[in-house]
Structures are given as structure tokens and as C-alpha cells.
Design an enzyme around this catalytic site. Structure first.
Site, PDB file in Angstrom:
ATOM      1  N   HIS A 126       1.719   4.480  -2.867  1.00 35.41           N
ATOM      2  CA  HIS A 126       1.753   5.949  -2.737  1.00 35.41           C
ATOM      3  C   HIS A 126       3.106   6.486  -3.180  1.00 35.41           C
ATOM      4  O   HIS A 126       3.201   7.466  -3.918  1.00 35.41           O
ATOM      5  CB  HIS A 126       1.565   6.353  -1.272  1.00 35.41           C
ATOM      6  CG  HIS A 126       0.171   6.199  -0.753  1.00 35.41           C
ATOM      7  ND1 HIS A 126      -0.911   6.775  -1.354  1.00 35.41           N
ATOM      8  CD2 HIS A 126      -0.316   5.545   0.329  1.00 35.41           C
ATOM      9  CE1 HIS A 126      -2.012   6.484  -0.666  1.00 35.41           C
ATOM     10  NE2 HIS A 126      -1.671   5.730   0.358  1.00 35.41           N
ATOM     11  N   HIS A 138       0.826  -1.209   0.000  1.00 34.30           N
ATOM     12  CA  HIS A 138       0.000   0.000   0.000  1.00 34.30           C
ATOM     13  C   HIS A 138       0.867   1.270   0.000  1.00 34.30           C
ATOM     14  O   HIS A 138       0.745   2.128  -0.871  1.00 34.30           O
ATOM     15  CB  HIS A 138      -0.912  -0.028   1.241  1.00 34.30           C
ATOM     16  CG  HIS A 138      -1.842   1.134   1.359  1.00 34.30           C
ATOM     17  ND1 HIS A 138      -3.178   1.056   1.049  1.00 34.30           N
ATOM     18  CD2 HIS A 138      -1.638   2.426   1.732  1.00 34.30           C
ATOM     19  CE1 HIS A 138      -3.752   2.230   1.225  1.00 34.30           C
ATOM     20  NE2 HIS A 138      -2.835   3.090   1.653  1.00 34.30           N
ATOM     21  N   GLU A 139       1.764   1.364   0.980  1.00 30.24           N
ATOM     22  CA  GLU A 139       2.572   2.583   1.109  1.00 30.24           C
ATOM     23  C   GLU A 139       3.534   2.749  -0.070  1.00 30.24           C
ATOM     24  O   GLU A 139       3.786   3.862  -0.522  1.00 30.24           O
ATOM     25  CB  GLU A 139       3.330   2.602   2.450  1.00 30.24           C
ATOM     26  CG  GLU A 139       2.432   2.559   3.689  1.00 30.24           C
ATOM     27  CD  GLU A 139       1.357   3.654   3.740  1.00 30.24           C
ATOM     28  OE1 GLU A 139       1.509   4.695   3.070  1.00 30.24           O
ATOM     29  OE2 GLU A 139       0.350   3.438   4.433  1.00 30.24           O
ATOM     30  N   HIS A 167       3.756   6.339  -6.932  1.00 28.23           N
ATOM     31  CA  HIS A 167       2.909   7.362  -7.573  1.00 28.23           C
ATOM     32  C   HIS A 167       3.601   8.735  -7.475  1.00 28.23           C
ATOM     33  O   HIS A 167       3.762   9.442  -8.475  1.00 28.23           O
ATOM     34  CB  HIS A 167       1.541   7.382  -6.879  1.00 28.23           C
ATOM     35  CG  HIS A 167       0.499   8.231  -7.563  1.00 28.23           C
ATOM     36  ND1 HIS A 167      -0.770   8.369  -7.083  1.00 28.23           N
ATOM     37  CD2 HIS A 167       0.551   8.989  -8.682  1.00 28.23           C
ATOM     38  CE1 HIS A 167      -1.474   9.164  -7.889  1.00 28.23           C
ATOM     39  NE2 HIS A 167      -0.690   9.564  -8.856  1.00 28.23           N
TER      40      HIS A 167
END
Ligand code: ZN
Length: 582
Positions: free
Chosen positions: A379, A375-376, A382
Site C-alpha cells: 500500500h 502487504h502494508e 503504491h
């Protein structure tokens, strides 16, 4: 602790001295020379350049102080640094607060000429937003009155916060002769407890507290909705909904499309709930049974380096460049991995323009922790792509798309693990992990979004809100969303009374559009391969260069149509079928 598991803050600043000397450069922001000068392209450009130069340094200073502070929150040195940089940030925003009003006051043709000017192409999107905003700007005197009233009218949120955090009569309850403390955080823990009587008691006691203050809470929320409606009318928006989502440059039809598309998928949710009821062996299922895990927690129990390798494998469908970036992040210490004394809890990703992103973890070997890495890093990559491709002015992506990349990674990893896992228990656990994520993020948040839309529409029609009409609307929605598998009676009709997010109107729908986009993108990547990955990377590189709905179209997601919803619901249905077959 081994240094290789600590993040490399020295990539931002070598030392405190380096931080101090950069601080001197921005300590006294002064933009007075640009006031009244934005009416020429040169004046506007010069002001933007200076704002960017300041912004970049301030970002470095504050991210460094923030990260150092989180390494050890007990260390007051970085508290002081954080306070100093925050106070400069406040000065900076006050110094530059004239920019937007001055631009809005310009003639339409002047703004349009800036948009068409290639030398100002870094700002074309923000200028288009200024132009859109122009229709909603009132006379100077009217704007002044509005901003004077804003502070008083924002009190409803403060009142609710006080009720929720100070006056709400929750403290403890007794179960099997033992006293159990109750708080907002513990309520969530009890809802997942396998002891059903404990769940039921916690649920009843928790709701009883809200019901004891229900008239005050109803009046408070009604006040909040009335002020949303007042501001929207004053600013000449067709509705409170339109006014709220215009802030992210999103159109009302995206919101309406979300709700109507989710309605078409409710039969799958109903089927999921009755499957869950069956799996939990319940004769009747109540709302306090909805959160209990269908499958007992099954931990993968991997050491961090092995977990990271598993994440790399799970995301390998994203190709060589993505894999290499994940390895680079691991080897170059972009991550701060383990818990330590005074370290901030939880996990997050943070990026510094011109340096690279960072991730804070508190890795503990649970399955959830493995997903947190994916998940992290979603980020982070991105941010990495956007910062690499875009100039500073266009690099930051909007909240509307902020959870897309992180969720794409979670979905890809989950689907990889489900595909490759031999252990039936773990496989079932992963399937229910995916389905619960879809239930709580997609369906539940859309249910909230629909409630918000309905109550605002009532007030716009001049109907006052009270505990009875709001509870009636909420109960009808709850029945509609959960279907016959759940007994939707009793306390749940008051659930709206305990949702703090409702005091930031029309915010939660972004969670639903975020996961829809992510499910659709992940599904496209898994079925189409390279062309889908290419489009996805273009989206990841687009930062904040256009409206978020337009940017998602690059990745093949058009939220004004049903298509992404169909793809996303297919994932839910497939998972449910697999779960049933196991
Ligand atoms: Zn996130």
C-alpha cells in the site's frame, strides 16, 4: 522502546505548535466567492486551486492527529485534535458541496471545453466523470425529493446492524461441560479450532441465532434491495448493479466477466476442497470444516529486522528501486513496529501527500506478521509512487485498485518462500496459506457477488424476496461453488442472512477483482521480469488519473477479458499440484 522502531511523525509536523499554526490557516473554510463562478475556465481553475490548497493542509492535519491518536489511544490530547480537525473537514465539505452540482448543471459543451483545455488537464478525468453523471441527474425538485428519501431508505442497514449487534441471541454454548462465550469475532476463531465437535456446536448455535430471526432479517434485506432498485430506476440506470458500480467508474461487463470466468475455474476449487478433506482425514466434510487449517500453523519466528530483510528478499524481483525504497522506509522510520500500551491494534498504511507514507504494525513474530509487512508496504509504495508522479488532484487511487499492490507483495513473498523453503511442514503451510487466500477472497467473494446480482435481478423483475427464495438461491450457489466434497445442506443456506456487506450492495466483488489482478500481475512479473515490472510501476504511479479498469490495463490486466483470470487460476492450480506432491 528504541526510537528507531517508532514512526517519524515529526516529518509531518515538528511540534504541536506547528500543527496549531497550520490549523489556523484552514479553521474557517470559505468558498462563497466561487459560487456561481464555475461557468468560466478561470473561475473553475481558481476554485479547484483553493480546494486543493485546503485539502492538502487538512490531510496533513488530520493524518498527524490520527497517527498520534493511534500511538496511544488513551491520550486525550490527540482525541481533541482529531475532533477539531474533523469538524473543520465537515465544514470544508459543506462549503465545497456546491461544486459538483454546479458543474453538472453546466452545458455539455462547456464541460467538454474544460476537458480539452490543457490548463485544466489535472481535472480532465474528474470532468469526464461529471459528464457521464450528467445523464443521471434529474430536475432540481426531483433531486431534492430523492435526497430527502435517502435518509429514510438507508434505515434497512441500521436495522440489520441493530439485529446483528444487539438483538441476535448469541452469548455462549456448552462443550465438554465447559461454557464457551460466542460472538462474531469468536465464531471465526472457533471455525479454525482443531476440535471438530467444538466447531460443529459453535456453527449450529451461531446459525440458530440467525434462523430465530430469519423472517425479520429477510424483510430487512428485501427492503434494502428494493431501495437499491428504486434509486437505480429513479436515476435512470439500467439496473441496480450498473448504478452501484458506476460510482467507481466500472462497467457491468467487468462484473459479468468476473462471474463467468470464476465459473470456469470451479473444478479447481472442487479439487482443492476434496484435497483438503483428504488432508483433514474426514469421512464427510461440512461447512464448519472449511476454515480449519489444513496444515498446523508453522511460524517463521523471526525478529522484526530479520523479517523485514526476508520481505526485501522476497520482493527483490521488483528490482533495485523497489528494494531501495523498502530500505529507506525501514531506515527512515516510516513504520511503527511494536505493540505498546494504548496503541491501536491491527495494521494499516496511511500516506500524506508531499511527505511520505507510514505503516502501523503490531509485530509479533508470526508468519502472518511477516506477510503483513509485505502487504502494508505494498500500500505504502503504491501511494509513494502515485504521490510522486501525480498532482494532488489525481494522486488518490480508487478502492477498486486499493488492494492490488498489497496483494501483489503477499503473492510474490509467498511464492518466493515456497520456492526456497526446505522445511516440508512450513512449505505446506505456505501453500495452504496461498490457497486459502484464493478460496476466501476470490471464490467466496464472487459467490457473494453472484448472490447479490441474482436477488437484485429478481426484485427488478417484480418478484418479492423472502427467506425461501433467497435460501434456495444461496444453497444452489454453495453447491455449485464447493462441489461434492462438501455437504451443502442444513444451515448454510442461511449464510446470506449474516453478511453485513450485503447492505452496501455490489461492494464485495472488488475483493475478487483485486486478488485476480494481483495474482495475474505477480505471475507476469515472475515469468516476464523487467518489462512486466516496468508496466507495474507505471500502474503504481497512475494514482486516480483514469478509470481503475483502464489503469489496470497498464499493468497488463484487462478485466474485461479472460486473460488475467487464466493466469490467476494457474497459480491456484500449481499450488494445489505442489501441495499434493508433498
Ligand atoms: Zn490492505
Amino acid at each position: 522502546m528504541d526510537l528507531k522502531y517508532k514512526w517519524a511523525t515529526e516529518d509531518i509536523y515538528e511540534s504541536l505548535n506547528a500543527w496549531e499554526s497550520d490549523f489556523k490557516n484552514v479553521a474557517k473554510p470559505d468558498f462563497s466567492e466561487f459560487r456561481g463562478k464555475l461557468n468560466t475556465a478561470q473561475g473553475f481553475l481558481a476554485c479547484m486551486k483553493k480546494e486543493e490548497e485546503f485539502g492538502k493542509i487538512l490531510e496533513k492535519l488530520s493524518v498527524y492527529a490520527f497517527m498520534k491518536h493511534d500511538e496511544n489511544t488513551k491520550d486525550s490530547v490527540y482525541d481533541a485534535l482529531l475532533n477539531r480537525v474533523n469538524s473543520v473537514a465537515v465544514k470544508f465539505s459543506a462549503e465545497t458541496s456546491f461544486i459538483i452540482p454546479e458543474l453538472i448543471a453546466l452545458d455539455k459543451s462547456v464541460i467538454q471545453s474544460y476537458i480539452d483545455n490543457p490548463a485544466l488537464s489535472d481535472y480532465d478525468y474528474s470532468l469526464r466523470c461529471v459528464l457521464k453523471n450528467k445523464e443521471h441527474v434529474l430536475s432540481e425538485a426531483e433531486e431534492k425529493l430523492l435526497s430527502m428519501s435517502a435518509e429514510a431508505l438507508s434505515s434497512f442497514k441500521d436495522v440489520f446492524t441493530k439485529i446483528d449487534n444487539a438483538d441476535l441471541p448469541i452469548s455462549q454454548f456448552t462443550h465438554n461441560g465447559k461454557k464457551y462465550p460466542l460472538s462474531h469475532g469468536l465464531y471465526g476463531v472457533y471455525m479454525q479450532d482443531s476440535d471438530r465437535t467444538l466447531r460443529k456446536k459453535a456453527f449450529k448455535v451461531y446459525y440458530r441465532a440467525y434462523i430465530s430471526l430469519i423472517n425479520s432479517i429477510s424483510a430487512t434485506y428485501y427492503g434494502s434491495v428494493k431501495s437499491d432498485v428504486f434509486f437505480a430506476k429513479a436515476k435512470k440506470y439500467p439496473s441496480a448493479l450498473a448504478a452501484a458500480i458506476a460510482g467507481e467508474d466500472v462497467d457491468v461487463k467487468v462484473y459479468k466477466n468476473l462471474i463467468s470466468s470464476v465459473h470456469t475455474a470451479l473444478p479447481i476449487l472442487h479439487e482443492y476442497m476434496s484435497e483438503k478433506k483428504k488432508a483433514l482425514n474426514l469421512d464427510k466434510m461440512y461447512m464448519y470444516d472449511a476454515y480449519v487449517p489444513t496444515v498446523e500453523n508453522a511460524d517463521i519466528k523471526l525478529d522484526y529486522d530479520d523479517a523485514y530483510k526476508l520481505v526485501i528478499k522476497g520482493l527483490s524481483v521488483l528490482g533495485k528501486e523497489y528494494t531501495e525504497l523498502l530500505i529507506k522506509a525501514h531506515d527512515n522510520r516510516w513504520l511503527d513496529v511494536y505493540e505498546s500500551d494504548g496503541k491501536r491494534s491491527g495494521a494499516y498504511s496511511i500516506a500524506v501527500y508531499g511527505v511520505h507514507p507510514y505503516v502501523l504494525l503490531n509485530y509479533q513474530k508470526t508468519t502472518h506478521d511477516v506477510f503483513t509487512i509485505a502487504h502494508e508496504m505494498g500500500h505504502s509504495i503504491h501511494s509513494y509512487f502515485s504521490n510522486r508522479a501525480q498532482n494532488y488532484a489525481k494522486a488518490d487511487y480508487k478502492i477498486f485498485v486499493a488492494e492490488v499492490a498489497s496483494t501483489v507483495n503477499e503473492v510474490l513473498l509467498c511464492r518466493y518462500l515456497i520456492e526456497n523453503e526446505k522445511d516440508v511442514k512450513l512449505k505446506k503451510y505456505l501453500l495452504s496459506y496461498l490457497m486459502e487466500m484464493i478460496r476466501t477472497t476470490l471464490f467466496r467473494q464472487t459467490q457473494f457477488a453472484e448472490f447479490e446480482e441474482k436477488v437484485h435481478a429478481l426484485v427488478e423483475k417484480g418478484v418479492p424476496l423472502n427467506k425461501d427464495n433467497m435460501s434456495k438461491i444461496y444453497l444452489a450457489l454453495n453447491k455449485k461453488y464447493y462441489g461434492k466434497a462438501i455437504v451443502s445442506g442444513g444451515e448454510i443456506k442461511y449464510e446470506w442472512a449474516r453478511i453485513p456487506h450485503f447492505y452496501r450492495a455490489f461492494y464485495v466483488y472488488k475483493y475478487a477483482t483485486g486478488i485476480i489482478s494481483a495474482l495475474a500481475i505477480a505471475d507476469r512479473i515472475l515469468t516476464e521480469g523487467a518489462p512486466a515490472v516496468n508496466d507495474y510501476f507505471k500502474f503504481l504511479s497512475s494514482g486516480g488519473s483514469d478509470s481503475p479498469v483502464e489503469l489496470l490495463k497498464i499493468a497488463g490486466v484487462d478485466l474485461t477479458t479472460e486473460k488475467p483470470f487464466t493466469g490467476a487460476f494457474k497459480v491456484f492450480k500449481d499450488a494445489l499440484e505442489k501441495f499434493k506432491s508433498l
